[in-house]
Design a protein around this motif. Structure first.
Motif, PDB file in Angstrom:
ATOM      1  N   VAL A 185      -6.026  14.790 -10.455  1.00 41.19           N
ATOM      2  CA  VAL A 185      -5.481  13.451 -10.234  1.00 41.19           C
ATOM      3  C   VAL A 185      -4.097  13.465  -9.586  1.00 41.19           C
ATOM      4  CG1 VAL A 185      -4.941  11.245 -11.334  1.00 41.19           C
ATOM      5  CG2 VAL A 185      -6.825  12.630 -12.201  1.00 41.19           C
ATOM      6  N   ALA A 186      -3.230  14.396  -9.988  1.00 39.25           N
ATOM      7  CA  ALA A 186      -1.833  14.396  -9.523  1.00 39.25           C
ATOM      8  C   ALA A 186      -1.685  14.442  -8.005  1.00 39.25           C
ATOM      9  CB  ALA A 186      -1.064  15.536 -10.178  1.00 39.25           C
ATOM     10  N   PRO A 187      -2.482  15.238  -7.264  1.00 42.11           N
ATOM     11  CA  PRO A 187      -2.293  15.287  -5.801  1.00 42.11           C
ATOM     12  C   PRO A 187      -2.573  13.966  -5.087  1.00 42.11           C
ATOM     13  CG  PRO A 187      -3.515  17.211  -6.562  1.00 42.11           C
ATOM     14  CD  PRO A 187      -3.454  16.250  -7.714  1.00 42.11           C
ATOM     15  N   THR A 188      -3.177  12.994  -5.764  1.00 43.36           N
ATOM     16  CA  THR A 188      -3.506  11.720  -5.130  1.00 43.36           C
ATOM     17  C   THR A 188      -2.447  10.656  -5.387  1.00 43.36           C
ATOM     18  OG1 THR A 188      -4.731  10.872  -7.058  1.00 43.36           O
ATOM     19  CG2 THR A 188      -5.945  12.230  -5.489  1.00 43.36           C
ATOM     20  N   ALA A 189      -1.311  11.041  -5.993  1.00 44.48           N
ATOM     21  CA  ALA A 189      -0.345  10.069  -6.514  1.00 44.48           C
ATOM     22  C   ALA A 189       0.278   9.173  -5.455  1.00 44.48           C
ATOM     23  CB  ALA A 189       0.765  10.796  -7.280  1.00 44.48           C
ATOM     24  N   ALA A 190       0.176   9.540  -4.184  1.00 45.72           N
ATOM     25  CA  ALA A 190       0.815   8.741  -3.140  1.00 45.72           C
ATOM     26  C   ALA A 190       0.136   7.386  -2.960  1.00 45.72           C
ATOM     27  CB  ALA A 190       0.819   9.505  -1.817  1.00 45.72           C
ATOM     28  N   LYS A 191      -1.103   7.245  -3.375  1.00 46.76           N
ATOM     29  CA  LYS A 191      -1.834   6.003  -3.146  1.00 46.76           C
ATOM     30  C   LYS A 191      -2.570   5.595  -4.415  1.00 46.76           C
ATOM     31  CE  LYS A 191      -4.841   3.912   0.350  1.00 46.76           C
ATOM     32  NZ  LYS A 191      -5.696   4.177   1.525  1.00 46.76           N
ATOM     33  N   VAL A 192      -2.347   4.346  -4.849  1.00 47.45           N
ATOM     34  CA  VAL A 192      -2.925   3.866  -6.098  1.00 47.45           C
ATOM     35  C   VAL A 192      -4.442   3.974  -6.086  1.00 47.45           C
ATOM     36  CG1 VAL A 192      -3.272   1.822  -7.547  1.00 47.45           C
ATOM     37  CG2 VAL A 192      -1.010   2.338  -6.648  1.00 47.45           C
ATOM     38  N   SER A 193      -5.087   3.536  -5.007  1.00 48.99           N
ATOM     39  CA  SER A 193      -6.550   3.554  -4.951  1.00 48.99           C
ATOM     40  C   SER A 193      -7.094   4.966  -5.079  1.00 48.99           C
ATOM     41  CB  SER A 193      -7.043   2.918  -3.651  1.00 48.99           C
ATOM     42  OG  SER A 193      -6.536   3.610  -2.521  1.00 48.99           O
ATOM     43  N   ASP A 194      -6.386   5.948  -4.509  1.00 46.33           N
ATOM     44  CA  ASP A 194      -6.836   7.342  -4.609  1.00 46.33           C
ATOM     45  C   ASP A 194      -6.702   7.863  -6.030  1.00 46.33           C
ATOM     46  OD1 ASP A 194      -7.402   7.331  -1.938  1.00 46.33           O
ATOM     47  OD2 ASP A 194      -5.576   8.362  -1.325  1.00 46.33           O
ATOM     48  N   VAL A 195      -5.627   7.482  -6.714  1.00 48.68           N
ATOM     49  CA  VAL A 195      -5.440   7.895  -8.109  1.00 48.68           C
ATOM     50  C   VAL A 195      -6.598   7.386  -8.966  1.00 48.68           C
ATOM     51  CG1 VAL A 195      -4.024   7.593 -10.179  1.00 48.68           C
ATOM     52  CG2 VAL A 195      -2.924   8.043  -7.986  1.00 48.68           C
ATOM     53  N   LEU A 196      -6.925   6.111  -8.811  1.00 49.59           N
ATOM     54  CA  LEU A 196      -7.969   5.507  -9.636  1.00 49.59           C
ATOM     55  C   LEU A 196      -9.346   6.074  -9.313  1.00 49.59           C
ATOM     56  CD1 LEU A 196      -6.757   1.796  -9.548  1.00 49.59           C
ATOM     57  CD2 LEU A 196      -6.256   3.547 -11.254  1.00 49.59           C
ATOM     58  N   SER A 197      -9.634   6.264  -8.035  1.00 48.46           N
ATOM     59  CA  SER A 197     -10.927   6.807  -7.632  1.00 48.46           C
ATOM     60  C   SER A 197     -11.103   8.231  -8.138  1.00 48.46           C
ATOM     61  CB  SER A 197     -11.058   6.764  -6.108  1.00 48.46           C
ATOM     62  OG  SER A 197     -12.301   7.281  -5.704  1.00 48.46           O
ATOM     63  N   GLU A 198     -10.061   9.045  -8.005  1.00 52.07           N
ATOM     64  CA  GLU A 198     -10.157  10.439  -8.453  1.00 52.07           C
ATOM     65  C   GLU A 198     -10.250  10.526  -9.968  1.00 52.07           C
ATOM     66  OE1 GLU A 198     -11.033  14.112  -7.855  1.00 52.07           O
ATOM     67  OE2 GLU A 198     -10.523  12.824  -6.158  1.00 52.07           O
ATOM     68  N   ALA A 199      -9.545   9.633 -10.667  1.00 42.10           N
ATOM     69  CA  ALA A 199      -9.630   9.619 -12.132  1.00 42.10           C
ATOM     70  C   ALA A 199     -11.050   9.301 -12.581  1.00 42.10           C
ATOM     71  CB  ALA A 199      -8.651   8.597 -12.707  1.00 42.10           C
ATOM     72  N   SER A 200     -11.695   8.343 -11.915  1.00 40.62           N
ATOM     73  CA  SER A 200     -13.068   7.991 -12.264  1.00 40.62           C
ATOM     74  C   SER A 200     -14.018   9.161 -12.009  1.00 40.62           C
ATOM     75  CB  SER A 200     -13.510   6.766 -11.459  1.00 40.62           C
ATOM     76  OG  SER A 200     -14.805   6.360 -11.821  1.00 40.62           O
ATOM     77  N   SER A 201     -13.864   9.817 -10.860  1.00 36.47           N
ATOM     78  CA  SER A 201     -14.722  10.963 -10.535  1.00 36.47           C
ATOM     79  C   SER A 201     -14.483  12.114 -11.498  1.00 36.47           C
ATOM     80  CB  SER A 201     -14.447  11.427  -9.100  1.00 36.47           C
ATOM     81  OG  SER A 201     -14.771  10.423  -8.173  1.00 36.47           O
ATOM     82  N   ARG A 240      -3.013   8.430 -19.885  1.00 35.35           N
ATOM     83  CA  ARG A 240      -1.560   8.678 -19.838  1.00 35.35           C
ATOM     84  C   ARG A 240      -1.145   9.205 -18.474  1.00 35.35           C
ATOM     85  NH1 ARG A 240      -0.499  12.499 -24.718  1.00 35.35           N
ATOM     86  NH2 ARG A 240      -2.733  12.496 -25.114  1.00 35.35           N
ATOM     87  N   VAL A 241      -1.936  10.110 -17.911  1.00 34.44           N
ATOM     88  CA  VAL A 241      -1.620  10.673 -16.592  1.00 34.44           C
ATOM     89  C   VAL A 241      -1.679   9.588 -15.521  1.00 34.44           C
ATOM     90  CG1 VAL A 241      -2.416  12.258 -14.794  1.00 34.44           C
ATOM     91  CG2 VAL A 241      -2.362  13.012 -17.176  1.00 34.44           C
ATOM     92  N   VAL A 242      -2.705   8.742 -15.562  1.00 35.94           N
ATOM     93  CA  VAL A 242      -2.846   7.683 -14.564  1.00 35.94           C
ATOM     94  C   VAL A 242      -1.671   6.710 -14.650  1.00 35.94           C
ATOM     95  CG1 VAL A 242      -4.198   5.628 -13.960  1.00 35.94           C
ATOM     96  CG2 VAL A 242      -5.331   7.824 -14.316  1.00 35.94           C
ATOM     97  N   GLY A 243      -1.294   6.308 -15.862  1.00 34.29           N
ATOM     98  CA  GLY A 243      -0.158   5.405 -16.015  1.00 34.29           C
ATOM     99  C   GLY A 243       1.117   5.994 -15.439  1.00 34.29           C
ATOM    100  N   ARG A 244       1.332   7.278 -15.682  1.00 34.32           N
ATOM    101  CA  ARG A 244       2.544   7.943 -15.166  1.00 34.32           C
ATOM    102  C   ARG A 244       2.526   8.026 -13.642  1.00 34.32           C
ATOM    103  NH1 ARG A 244       1.878  12.847 -17.299  1.00 34.32           N
ATOM    104  NH2 ARG A 244       1.386  13.893 -15.341  1.00 34.32           N
ATOM    105  N   LEU A 245       1.375   8.356 -13.069  1.00 37.76           N
ATOM    106  CA  LEU A 245       1.288   8.503 -11.620  1.00 37.76           C
ATOM    107  C   LEU A 245       1.423   7.146 -10.906  1.00 37.76           C
ATOM    108  CD1 LEU A 245      -1.580  11.129 -11.297  1.00 37.76           C
ATOM    109  CD2 LEU A 245       0.879  11.495 -11.004  1.00 37.76           C
TER     110      LEU A 245
END
Length: 356
Positions: free
Chosen positions: A108-124, A345-350
């Protein structure tokens, strides 16, 4: 059908032998998905009981609704009520392993630049690690306001100007109360600016309405009407999106026709996205992970699936969204529950980093 949580048996209803047999059956079910019989249990290490004694205990556990037999000659499986009792009373849940934490961060961390990428990667990622379908709701947007102003645009319309703390401006056309004087617009704007400053509409709305209703607000009737009109028009539902990944994994290891039918029903239930968003939003009632097993939630009553969800928060611990995993009741709860919690917790922080 829904579970009657008030009339469910508790651990206090079970003697030591019943607890041991019950735990052995649930552990076996979570590991294999298969029913287990008395003879198999009698051969397990640590079980010093005859098959006949075990059968009697299994019958007692079935009588109080904790076990069921899928076929007349088969062994026993835990019911949804049995799984709930196991999770609430016997399951030991700690922090995720170092390996799982590293896997979550690495995905998840490498996608932190874009909200949509964070959420999509977290789901996957949740789908992959938990072996089910990953679910993530997009964050609710609760902009903090700095200033509110009303400007007349016609005899029947007023322009509400909402200025946020970040400098963004939102204009909303409203139907003006009849005969509204300019002084009432100024009064209403000053009133709202004072009470909304540094807060979102959602945070302050109930307080403002109660103040007006109890006539504690220092507003004349025209200004009060304008404020109430504004609150009514601004309280429309915001668009929320649901990101789902990993449905195909639910088809893995389907061994029987009835399993395939259950998965088909689960796919149908997942398609009801509005219901899923409402289910995930239930995490706003309390912090931490929430677990819904089978018939405990009407949305999954047909497929009898389990859902594990957790809220993710901003830096001020305000809940802004939720994520989780849905799959068969035979989930590895001891592993998946802490993983869902840690991912939240990771998603909220990112997301907080991406906004700064």
């Amino acid at each position: 059908m829904t579970l009657d949580r008030q009339n469910m048996p508790s651990l206090a209803d079970l003697d030591e032998r019943s607890r041991q047999i019950f735990r052995e059956i649930v552990d076996s079910y979570l590991a294999t998905g298969d029913p287990v019989g008395s003879r198999t249990l009698s051969r397990r290490e640590g079980v010093d009981l005859s098959p006949a004694s075990i059968r009697n205990t299994m019958s007692d556990l079935a009588a109080i609704g904790l076990l069921t037999a899928p076929h007349q000659s088969a062994g026993r499986l835990p019911t949804h009520a049995g799984l709930r009792l196991f999770v609430d009373g016997l399951l030991q849940v700690g922090e995720p392993s170092a390996e799982d934490r590293q896997a979550i961060e690495a995905r998840v961390a490498p996608t932190a630049a874009k909200v949509s990428d964070v959420l999509s990667e977290a789901s996957s990622m949740l789908a992959g690690l938990a072996g089910g379908a990953g679910l993530v709701t997009t964050p609710s947007r609760e902009t903090r306001l700095r200033h509110v102003e009303f400007v007349p645009v016609s005899a029947h319309e007023t322009l509400a100007i909402l200025v946020s703390e970040d400098g963004s401006v939102e204009n909303r056309i409203m139907v003006a109360p009849p005969g509204l004087p300019a002084s009432a617009m100024v009064e209403a704007g000053n009133y709202l600016s004072t009470r909304l400053k540094g807060r979102s509409l959602k945070q302050a709305m109930e307080e403002i309405r109660a103040e007006i209703k109890e006539r504690r607000a220092s507003l004349d009737s025209a200004a009060s009407a304008l404020v109430e009109q504004g609150l009514a028009s601004w309280s429309g539902g915001e668009e929320r999106a649901l990101i789902i990944r990993g449905q195909a994994q639910l088809l893995d290891n389907v061994a029987a026709a009835e399993d395939l039918e259950r998965i088909r029903m689960l796919f149908d239930e997942i398609e009801r996205k509005e219901g899923l968003i409402a289910l995930l939003d239930k995490t706003k009632d309390a912090e931490g992970v929430r677990l819904f097993i089978g018939a405990e939630n009407p949305l999954f009553s047909l497929s009898g699936s389990s859902v594990i969800v957790a809220p993710y928060m901003d830096s001020e611990r305000r809940i802004i969204g939720a994520l989780g995993v849905v799959g068969p009741t035979r989930l590895n709860y001891a592993r998946v529950i802490p993983m869902v919690d840690y991912t939240a917790r990771v998603v909220g922080r990112l997301l907080e980093k991406s906004r700064n």
